[in-house]
Design a protein around this motif. Structure first.
Motif, PDB file in Angstrom:
ATOM      1  N   SER A  65       0.827  -1.201   0.000  1.00 49.58           N
ATOM      2  CA  SER A  65       0.000   0.000   0.000  1.00 49.58           C
ATOM      3  C   SER A  65       0.866   1.257   0.000  1.00 49.58           C
ATOM      4  O   SER A  65       0.612   2.196  -0.766  1.00 49.58           O
ATOM      5  CB  SER A  65      -0.922  -0.007   1.223  1.00 49.58           C
ATOM      6  OG  SER A  65      -1.720   1.151   1.257  1.00 49.58           O
ATOM      7  N   SER A  66       1.892   1.279   0.824  1.00 50.91           N
ATOM      8  CA  SER A  66       2.791   2.433   0.878  1.00 50.91           C
ATOM      9  C   SER A  66       3.555   2.591  -0.426  1.00 50.91           C
ATOM     10  O   SER A  66       3.815   3.725  -0.874  1.00 50.91           O
ATOM     11  CB  SER A  66       3.777   2.280   2.046  1.00 50.91           C
ATOM     12  OG  SER A  66       3.097   2.205   3.277  1.00 50.91           O
TER      13      SER A  66
ATOM     14  N   ALA B 181      -3.874   2.263  -4.763  1.00 52.80           N
ATOM     15  CA  ALA B 181      -3.569   1.731  -3.434  1.00 52.80           C
ATOM     16  C   ALA B 181      -4.842   1.366  -2.688  1.00 52.80           C
ATOM     17  O   ALA B 181      -4.915   0.320  -2.034  1.00 52.80           O
ATOM     18  CB  ALA B 181      -2.760   2.749  -2.644  1.00 52.80           C
ATOM     19  N   ASP B 182      -5.864   2.219  -2.785  1.00 48.34           N
ATOM     20  CA  ASP B 182      -7.125   1.974  -2.089  1.00 48.34           C
ATOM     21  C   ASP B 182      -7.803   0.714  -2.592  1.00 48.34           C
ATOM     22  O   ASP B 182      -8.234  -0.149  -1.816  1.00 48.34           O
ATOM     23  CB  ASP B 182      -8.038   3.185  -2.284  1.00 48.34           C
ATOM     24  CG  ASP B 182      -9.033   3.331  -1.140  1.00 48.34           C
ATOM     25  OD1 ASP B 182      -9.086   2.434  -0.295  1.00 48.34           O
ATOM     26  OD2 ASP B 182      -9.740   4.353  -1.090  1.00 48.34           O
TER      27      ASP B 182
ATOM     28  N   TYR C 238      -5.586  -2.581  -1.975  1.00 46.06           N
ATOM     29  CA  TYR C 238      -5.624  -3.013  -0.580  1.00 46.06           C
ATOM     30  C   TYR C 238      -6.994  -3.587  -0.221  1.00 46.06           C
ATOM     31  O   TYR C 238      -7.094  -4.557   0.534  1.00 46.06           O
ATOM     32  CB  TYR C 238      -5.295  -1.842   0.350  1.00 46.06           C
ATOM     33  CG  TYR C 238      -4.776  -2.283   1.692  1.00 46.06           C
ATOM     34  CD1 TYR C 238      -3.435  -2.574   1.868  1.00 46.06           C
ATOM     35  CD2 TYR C 238      -5.631  -2.437   2.775  1.00 46.06           C
ATOM     36  CE1 TYR C 238      -2.943  -2.999   3.097  1.00 46.06           C
ATOM     37  CE2 TYR C 238      -5.162  -2.859   4.003  1.00 46.06           C
ATOM     38  CZ  TYR C 238      -3.806  -3.133   4.158  1.00 46.06           C
ATOM     39  OH  TYR C 238      -3.341  -3.570   5.371  1.00 46.06           O
TER      40      TYR C 238
END
Length: 326
Positions: A252-253, A311-312, A315
């Motif tokens: 995610s990072s 990323a949203d 994840y």
């Protein structure tokens, strides 16, 4: 499904707000772009040309800010970012197309290297916590705490000025014509070594520390203990069970960091005189070039926004718990 719809609406509103702010901020800056152009001409332009220049760039007083805003959206929806004031008549889109690959190529590769190396080191340090491996953490944290521009200047002083191993500025040998040839690619890699090294050294500590902390947490979970009780090899337990779950926040990072590749290199490109979009944005700011600033800001903002969307959603796909209704 409702989760993805809600997030999609949220990001559409966010994109509208970002574009609007992108339009407003350059116009709040002190200075006049037309006067900057007149001063840059050093008397080659007659004073009577000022009114014509204002009309040409749509900065005449007869056009309200609201009308300029509507015109900006109209051009944007047609894929037109306008024409640069400073580099007239070159379109802004063309200038961004010329500089963006340099930034993405350099910072993208350096970010991937920092992520992979940092995650692997963090995995080993976290699994063998309490040993000599923990001594690597203060060293890496020290370099991450050093101001970026200062680290770049130190690298230039050591490897370029004193040792003479690498050039201190530029992206390739100016005597070469850009082409997809082994010689030119080698020159690009040679000139990009110091900037890439600076990026890796300054950012690797975050990846090491994040993965190390997650490995410490995950290694005490029951499924790791069961895997060890089954007699699996240490390598299988580390990568098949512990690291496999600990790496989720890292992914995610990493997706978010990819969004900052475009806009997070202004200082680096200034220090190394690297012809990326950050250096282009700096020149646009100093020359009060509204259209060029807007174009650079827009690309940077949308790249961060797209990275947040990826990323949203990624994840949410990896961890169904994030899709649960609140």
């Amino acid at each position: 499904m409702r989760f993805f719809v809600r997030r999609g609406i949220f990001y559409v509103v966010t994109a509208w707000a970002a574009v609007t702010i992108n339009f407003i901020i350059p116009r709040l800056m002190p200075g006049d772009p037309v006067k900057a152009i007149m001063a840059k001409s050093q008397g080659r332009l007659d004073s009577s040309a000022e009114a014509a220049i204002r009309t040409l760039f749509g900065l005449d007083e007869q056009r309200s800010v609201w009308q300029q805003y509507l015109d900006y959206w109209n051009l944007l929806l047609h894929g037109n970012l306008g024409v640069s004031f400073t580099y007239y008549p070159t379109p802004v889109a063309e200038m961004i197309q010329q500089t963006l690959p340099w930034t993405v190529g350099l910072v993208g590769v350096a970010t991937i290297i920092a992520f992979v190396v940092g995650t692997l080191l963090g995995t080993g340090i976290g699994w063998r916590r309490g040993t000599w491996a923990d001594s690597l953490l203060p060293i890496s944290t020290f370099f991450s705490a050093v101001p970026y521009f200062w680290l770049g200047l130190v690298v230039i002083a050591i490897f370029s000025v004193n040792l003479g191993w690498f050039p201190s500025s530029g992206a390739y040998d100016r005597s070469m014509v850009p082409a997809f040839t082994p010689e030119f690619i080698g020159s690009v890699l040679y000139y990009g070594t110091l900037p890439a090294l600076t990026i890796v050294v300054s950012s690797i500590a975050g990846w090491i520390l994040g993965m190390r902390n997650m490995m410490v947490t995950v290694s005490s979970e029951d499924y790791v203990t069961v895997a060890q009780a089954k007699g699996l090899s240490e390598r299988a337990v580390i990568f098949g069970y512990a690291a496999r779950n600990a790496v989720l926040p890292q992914i995610s990072s990493f997706a978010l960091s990819l969004g900052f590749i475009v806009g997070g290199t202004l200082i680096m490109e200034m220090v190394f005189s690297y012809p990326g979009i950050g250096f282009l944005l700096y020149n646009a700011t100093t020359n009060h070039d509204y259209t060029l600033m807007q174009g650079c800001f827009l690309v940077i903002t949308l790249s961060v926004l797209v990275a947040n969307i990826v990323a949203d959603f990624v994840y949410a796909a990896l961890d169904p718990r994030t899709r649960q209704e609140g």
